[in-house]
Design an enzyme around this catalytic site. Sequence first.
Site, PDB file in Angstrom:
ATOM      1  N   GLY A 169     -14.551  18.543  13.478  1.00  0.00           N
ATOM      2  CA  GLY A 169     -14.885  17.170  12.661  1.00  0.00           C
ATOM      3  C   GLY A 169     -13.821  17.165  11.542  1.00  0.00           C
ATOM      4  O   GLY A 169     -14.202  15.714  10.609  1.00  0.00           O
TER       5      GLY A 169
ATOM      6  N   GLU B  34     -16.823  13.563  25.151  1.00  0.00           N
ATOM      7  CA  GLU B  34     -15.450  14.429  25.347  1.00  0.00           C
ATOM      8  C   GLU B  34     -15.782  15.528  26.114  1.00  0.00           C
ATOM      9  O   GLU B  34     -16.763  15.936  26.567  1.00  0.00           O
ATOM     10  CB  GLU B  34     -14.750  14.774  24.068  1.00  0.00           C
ATOM     11  CG  GLU B  34     -15.645  15.415  23.108  1.00  0.00           C
ATOM     12  CD  GLU B  34     -14.891  16.198  21.911  1.00  0.00           C
ATOM     13  OE1 GLU B  34     -13.996  15.281  21.641  1.00  0.00           O
ATOM     14  OE2 GLU B  34     -15.409  16.972  21.106  1.00  0.00           O
TER      15      GLU B  34
ATOM     16  N   ARG C 163     -17.116  29.621  10.467  1.00  0.00           N
ATOM     17  CA  ARG C 163     -17.896  30.244  11.305  1.00  0.00           C
ATOM     18  C   ARG C 163     -17.462  31.771  11.445  1.00  0.00           C
ATOM     19  O   ARG C 163     -16.357  32.234  12.177  1.00  0.00           O
ATOM     20  CB  ARG C 163     -18.232  29.580  13.031  1.00  0.00           C
ATOM     21  CG  ARG C 163     -19.273  29.853  13.626  1.00  0.00           C
ATOM     22  CD  ARG C 163     -19.209  29.522  15.045  1.00  0.00           C
ATOM     23  NE  ARG C 163     -18.709  27.915  15.296  1.00  0.00           N
ATOM     24  CZ  ARG C 163     -17.995  27.333  16.086  1.00  0.00           C
ATOM     25  NH1 ARG C 163     -17.352  28.137  17.025  1.00  0.00           N
ATOM     26  NH2 ARG C 163     -17.955  26.165  16.033  1.00  0.00           N
TER      27      ARG C 163
ATOM     28  N   SER D 298      -9.997  18.825  15.075  1.00  0.00           N
ATOM     29  CA  SER D 298     -10.847  19.375  15.560  1.00  0.00           C
ATOM     30  C   SER D 298     -12.058  19.920  14.640  1.00  0.00           C
ATOM     31  O   SER D 298     -11.651  19.692  13.675  1.00  0.00           O
ATOM     32  CB  SER D 298     -10.487  20.854  16.421  1.00  0.00           C
ATOM     33  OG  SER D 298      -9.562  21.540  15.405  1.00  0.00           O
TER      34      SER D 298
ATOM     35  N   ASP E 266     -18.218  26.151  22.345  1.00  0.00           N
ATOM     36  CA  ASP E 266     -18.712  26.764  21.306  1.00  0.00           C
ATOM     37  C   ASP E 266     -20.272  26.768  21.551  1.00  0.00           C
ATOM     38  O   ASP E 266     -20.791  27.842  21.295  1.00  0.00           O
ATOM     39  CB  ASP E 266     -18.233  26.543  20.039  1.00  0.00           C
ATOM     40  CG  ASP E 266     -18.243  24.798  19.518  1.00  0.00           C
ATOM     41  OD1 ASP E 266     -18.844  24.240  20.486  1.00  0.00           O
ATOM     42  OD2 ASP E 266     -17.622  24.549  18.422  1.00  0.00           O
ATOM     43  N   THR E 267     -20.718  25.395  21.888  1.00  0.00           N
ATOM     44  CA  THR E 267     -22.305  25.544  22.029  1.00  0.00           C
ATOM     45  C   THR E 267     -22.827  26.266  23.100  1.00  0.00           C
ATOM     46  O   THR E 267     -24.066  26.699  23.280  1.00  0.00           O
ATOM     47  CB  THR E 267     -22.820  23.980  22.260  1.00  0.00           C
ATOM     48  OG1 THR E 267     -22.140  23.693  23.471  1.00  0.00           O
ATOM     49  CG2 THR E 267     -22.344  23.203  21.163  1.00  0.00           C
TER      50      THR E 267
ATOM     51  N   GLU F 219     -19.239  17.037  27.041  1.00  0.00           N
ATOM     52  CA  GLU F 219     -20.260  16.692  25.999  1.00  0.00           C
ATOM     53  C   GLU F 219     -20.734  15.196  26.470  1.00  0.00           C
ATOM     54  O   GLU F 219     -19.810  14.224  26.637  1.00  0.00           O
ATOM     55  CB  GLU F 219     -19.495  16.621  24.673  1.00  0.00           C
ATOM     56  CG  GLU F 219     -19.237  18.028  24.299  1.00  0.00           C
ATOM     57  CD  GLU F 219     -18.623  17.965  22.789  1.00  0.00           C
ATOM     58  OE1 GLU F 219     -19.246  17.469  21.970  1.00  0.00           O
ATOM     59  OE2 GLU F 219     -17.806  18.672  22.802  1.00  0.00           O
TER      60      GLU F 219
HETATM   61  P1  AMP Z   1     -16.614  15.013  18.550  1.00  0.00           P
HETATM   62  O1  AMP Z   1     -15.474  15.730  17.550  1.00  0.00           O
HETATM   63  O2  AMP Z   1     -16.085  13.691  19.195  1.00  0.00           O
HETATM   64  O3  AMP Z   1     -17.129  16.043  19.269  1.00  0.00           O
HETATM   65  O4  AMP Z   1     -17.673  14.600  17.504  1.00  0.00           O
HETATM   66  C1  AMP Z   1     -18.568  15.434  16.679  1.00  0.00           C
HETATM   67  C2  AMP Z   1     -19.976  14.852  16.599  1.00  0.00           C
HETATM   68  O5  AMP Z   1     -19.863  13.617  15.909  1.00  0.00           O
HETATM   69  C3  AMP Z   1     -20.632  14.866  17.951  1.00  0.00           C
HETATM   70  O6  AMP Z   1     -21.102  15.789  18.543  1.00  0.00           O
HETATM   71  C4  AMP Z   1     -21.636  13.628  17.474  1.00  0.00           C
HETATM   72  O7  AMP Z   1     -22.768  14.582  16.784  1.00  0.00           O
HETATM   73  C5  AMP Z   1     -21.032  12.892  16.468  1.00  0.00           C
HETATM   74  N1  AMP Z   1     -20.507  11.504  17.043  1.00  0.00           N
HETATM   75  C6  AMP Z   1     -19.088  11.440  17.520  1.00  0.00           C
HETATM   76  N2  AMP Z   1     -18.855  10.277  18.130  1.00  0.00           N
HETATM   77  C7  AMP Z   1     -19.888   9.733  17.947  1.00  0.00           C
HETATM   78  C8  AMP Z   1     -20.397   8.423  18.346  1.00  0.00           C
HETATM   79  N3  AMP Z   1     -19.588   7.404  18.866  1.00  0.00           N
HETATM   80  N4  AMP Z   1     -21.629   8.007  17.665  1.00  0.00           N
HETATM   81  C9  AMP Z   1     -22.378   8.497  17.097  1.00  0.00           C
HETATM   82  N5  AMP Z   1     -22.203   9.842  16.864  1.00  0.00           N
HETATM   83  C10 AMP Z   1     -21.054  10.477  17.040  1.00  0.00           C
END
Ligand code: AMP
Length: 388
Positions: free
Chosen positions: A152, A270, A357, A150, A277-278, A258
């Site tokens: 990132g 996803e 945060r 989670s 959170d947003t 999302e």
């Molecule tokens: P996630 O944890 O999957 O929500 O990814 C976090 C963030 O990474 C997303 O909100 C996007 O900004 C970026 N991201 C994730 N997957 C992609 C993708 N396939 N292409 C471009 N940006 C991505």
Amino acid sequence: MAGKIVLLGSGELGKELVIALQRLGQYVVACDNYLGAPAMQVADEFEVLNMLSATELDAVVAKHQPQLIVPEVENIRTERFYDYEKQGITVVPSGKAANYTMNRKLIRDLAAKELGVKTAPYQYATTAEEFEKAVHHIGMPCVVKPLMSSSGKGQSVIKKEEEIEAAWQYALSGSRGDLQEVIVEGFVDFISEITLLTVTQHNGPTLFCPPIGHRQERGDYQESWQPSRQTEAELAEAQNMAQKVTEALGGAGIWGVEFFIAKDGVYFSELSPRPHDTGMVTLAGTQNLNEFELHARAILNLPIPEVTLDRQGVSAVILADQQIDKRPNYSGLERALNASQSDIRIFGKPTARPYRRMGVSLTYGNVDGDLILLRKKAAKLAAQVKIS
Ligand code: AMP
């Protein structure tokens, strides 16, 4: 409802949810793996446990005999939820939803393969060799994410051959739990990304909140705004996908779904079966009911006559920039709170670390007002709060 609610995860989202539930007369036991978590500060009772341990989770459920179990994070031994459901306990929104969304694979395969929802192309890998093959199959640039992680953690973008090895190692180091598997996704060159807060109900139709736009850094949200301006076609596409996926997972509650909005349409990314959170931007009074109030009503089977957009709002995160091992001190509040049509929420976390945060700034104004100005103001207010 006279029974207890066990809340699993006691962060800032949990805290606001406890407040919303208590305003409807509910009794909440807040759980997390550390003492003094935000939701524990306002709950009726609390428990500190390792929520990934089936034994510890079972013990808390047996002790409190809750009527409802409300997960607020992913980091839980969610496989146990099916059994709790058999015992007659309601898991919010459903055991399947909590279990599927804990692991990117289950939810992605459900959406893309079973339901035919549009996503970025993807492949999985469990070894370095498989990983390299997957990267070449998907093509560069591509995004790499551990299946279970989670905020990132372990996530990176590969743009060229030389980055493949490092991306693999980084993904492994960021994997949560015992699962060493990653997803390689095609990079979506999106124009914007949105969260569509979706409310499913037992006794009413599925409701959609006005879309929320957001900006991410390091895989974590930095600012969000509502409403984000989408075309009717984009919104209809997103709502249709959100309806399909939430229906397949079942149950009542709010979901943060999302999407990426790209030139060639809307991509499902996803979803989380709980306040998002947003969605903290709704604390700025953008809607008649904020996301926590909507979740509370939906899970208690209380009516939600409508969701209205009352004003435009922005949230900007207040992050710590250092490790602090005791209760942090906040300065700059006098200045930040002096601004009109705005607010600051401090979560009261017991410790800090870089990028954690710690609070959020909120600004709002007329629905037709200048969003750029509101975003600048929210960022400025967030920066005025210093944590030491
Ligand atoms: P996630 O944890 O999957 O929500 O990814 C976090 C963030 O990474 C997303 O909100 C996007 O900004 C970026 N991201 C994730 N997957 C992609 C993708 N396939 N292409 C471009 N940006 C991505």
